[in-house]
Scaffold this motif. Structure first.
Motif, mmCIF file in Angstrom:
data_model
loop_
_atom_site.group_PDB
_atom_site.id
_atom_site.type_symbol
_atom_site.label_atom_id
_atom_site.label_comp_id
_atom_site.label_asym_id
_atom_site.label_seq_id
_atom_site.Cartn_x
_atom_site.Cartn_y
_atom_site.Cartn_z
ATOM 1 N N TYR A 236 0.806 -1.220 0.000
ATOM 2 C CA TYR A 236 0.000 0.000 0.000
ATOM 3 C C TYR A 236 0.842 1.273 0.000
ATOM 4 N N ALA B 140 -10.043 3.500 -3.763
ATOM 5 C CA ALA B 140 -10.752 4.125 -2.638
ATOM 6 C C ALA B 140 -11.859 3.217 -2.110
ATOM 7 N N ILE C 195 -10.342 0.539 0.076
ATOM 8 C CA ILE C 195 -9.937 0.915 1.442
ATOM 9 C C ILE C 195 -11.113 1.492 2.230
ATOM 10 N N GLY C 196 -12.293 1.542 1.610
ATOM 11 C CA GLY C 196 -13.497 1.979 2.319
ATOM 12 C C GLY C 196 -13.749 3.465 2.327
ATOM 13 N N ASP C 197 -13.003 4.236 1.544
ATOM 14 C CA ASP C 197 -13.184 5.689 1.493
ATOM 15 C C ASP C 197 -14.153 6.010 0.353
ATOM 16 N N LEU C 198 -15.459 5.918 0.626
ATOM 17 C CA LEU C 198 -16.452 6.108 -0.431
ATOM 18 C C LEU C 198 -16.542 7.556 -0.893
ATOM 19 N N GLY C 199 -16.170 8.494 -0.039
ATOM 20 C CA GLY C 199 -16.157 9.904 -0.443
ATOM 21 C C GLY C 199 -15.136 10.148 -1.541
ATOM 22 N N LEU C 200 -13.920 9.633 -1.333
ATOM 23 C CA LEU C 200 -12.870 9.759 -2.358
ATOM 24 C C LEU C 200 -13.286 9.032 -3.638
ATOM 25 N N TYR D 157 -16.326 8.495 -4.779
ATOM 26 C CA TYR D 157 -17.357 9.283 -5.468
ATOM 27 C C TYR D 157 -16.726 10.446 -6.228
ATOM 28 N N GLN D 158 -15.796 11.145 -5.578
ATOM 29 C CA GLN D 158 -15.124 12.268 -6.230
ATOM 30 C C GLN D 158 -14.306 11.798 -7.434
ATOM 31 N N SER D 159 -13.634 10.662 -7.296
ATOM 32 C CA SER D 159 -12.798 10.145 -8.391
ATOM 33 C C SER D 159 -13.640 9.809 -9.612
#
Length: 444
Positions: A306, A336, A339-344, A346-348
């Motif tokens: 990672y 994203a 790793i569970g970062d759904l905000g990142l 969505y933005q990507s």
């Protein structure tokens, strides 16, 4: 007219058997990743690890000009200065003198019969017409005259005539010329050109036959072995293709295409560590582009390294352009999600569709994320957009079918699930959904 359609020499079978046509490749190979793991092209073939001319990769083709385009006036050449002063120009070549502001050579004014009688000058002129002016009609005229002048014994003119016919879209005539050229002199270049004709005629087995015969006569020639591997790749026979890519590396350990395709194969067969070694090898060889850093980032992530993942994607973004930036942001979105970062994520995906409004994979994943937020209408819209942009993908059809099923619209769900199965017949979730819908319809 009707006669041209009915008597078309280049017409191919509308319903070929699986494995005999590039438009209908083999179904799933045993032990190979399916469409749920490895992305496919619009014709159902798995994506390789290397962008080749003439494929669905977005790169322009190198020949393949239609008859209408070929008979139009040739593209004007660039304005190059004359290399000798006017008084040194001999009378015999005055017609080839450049006019100020005009093309370097005005081919339309040349007496091709005169140049056909001078073989050395004629060959240079032929290559200029073919590769610089892109005027295959004039090239055919010159090659035909020169072939007669050489008493039909010069393989080079026959090969150039075949190449000109190929660019005109006259594939059967090109086939005859390349075969005749090979009868005079058996060489690798004419074989490669002939196999290109067979690929355009959608006869991969004929191309394989000529590749294999030539490979026996020229053992160790990398271009022939690569050609065999590409045909197997196009037919979805990935196992055979991998064997030939390995054979290529046996003779040429620095072949970029073979290394990239093997790396892609290992990545999609759940061996990211081995794929990482292949991509590192490309990096050591001096290949340095956005696609390579993107693939390195994905391999590092799935190999649990990672710390290197984000560095690789940062380099990929720094080297990217409008053609590949959407894919890189899409992959960052996938990381994203991992790793569970759904905000990142969505933005990507939003950035990906802003860069490329036709990026179906990002629209599909945006639909899933919108559904998690409870935005049903927005999710359905994204699924519909993805399905419209990429009809060969099964994911947006299945996701749309599942959403329609949960909303109680069973008819729409049934239609979308069938479309998903058309794109990927072995998809177990779609089969299960169809089974539930049929049971529901039976109760009604």
């Amino acid at each position: 007219g009707v006669a041209e359609v009915l008597l078309d020499d280049n017409a191919i079978s509308q319903m070929p058997r699986p494995g005999t046509s590039l438009s209908r490749p083999l179904t799933q190979s045993a032990g190979q990743p399916n469409a749920g793991v490895r992305p496919v092209t619009s014709s159902g073939r798995p994506l390789t690890g290397f962008a080749r001319p003439g494929t669905n990769s977005g790169r322009p083709g190198t020949g393949s000009q239609g008859v209408e385009g070929a008979f139009a006036s040739g593209r004007p050449g660039t304005s190059r200065p004359v290399t000798s002063s006017g008084r040194f120009v001999r009378l015999g070549t005055a017609s080839m003198l450049s006019e100020p502001g005009g093309p370097f050579i005005n081919v339309d004014k040349l007496d091709l019969r005169k140049y056909a009688a001078r073989p050395a000058l004629a060959r240079v002129l032929c290559d200029y017409i073919l590769y610089h002016d892109h005027n295959p009609k004039k090239s055919v005229e010159l090659c035909a005259l020169a072939t007669v002048q050489a008493e039909y014994q010069d393989w080079w003119w026959k090969a150039r005539l075949g190449k000109s016919y190929y660019q005109l879209g006259l594939f059967r005539d090109a086939e005859k010329q390349f075969k005749s050229s090979l009868k005079n002199v058996d060489n690798v270049i004419s074989t490669l050109e002939l196999c290109k004709v067979y690929v355009r005629l959608d006869q991969p087995n004929a191309a394989l036959e000529f590749y294999e015969k030539a490979s026996e006569k020229h053992p160790g020639d990398v271009s022939l072995i690569l050609g065999i591997a590409r045909i197997h790749d196009a037919l979805n026979d990935v196992g055979q293709a991998v064997q030939f890519y390995k054979k290529v590396l046996h003779f040429d350990s620095s072949n970029v295409e073979a290394i990239a395709c093997l790396a892609s194969h290992h990545f999609y067969t759940d061996q990211p560590e081995i794929a990482l070694r292949f991509y590192r090898r490309l990096l050591q060889m001096g290949v340095n582009n956005a696609e390579l850093w993107n693939n390195l980032g994905l391999c590092c992530f799935y190999a649990s390294q990672y710390d290197m993942t984000l560095n690789c994607f940062e380099r990929a973004l720094a080297m990217s352009n409008d053609d590949n930036m959407a894919d890189i942001w899409y992959n960052i979105g996938q990381i994203a999600i991992g790793i569970g970062d759904l905000g990142l994520a969505y933005q990507s995906f939003k950035i990906a569709v802003s860069v490329d409004s036709q990026h179906a994979e990002s629209f599909n994943n945006l639909g899933v994320l919108e559904l998690r937020k409870g935005n049903v209408d927005q999710a359905r819209s994204n699924f519909q957009t993805a399905a419209r942009v990429a009809a060969h993908m099964f994911e947006p059809f299945f996701n749309g079918a599942l959403l329609a099923f949960k909303l109680g619209d069973f008819q729409e769900s049934f239609e979308l699930a069938n479309k998903a199965l058309t794109a990927f017949p072995e998809h177990s979730d779609s089969l299960e959904l169809i089974r539930q819908l049929k049971a529901h319809f039976t109760m009604l």
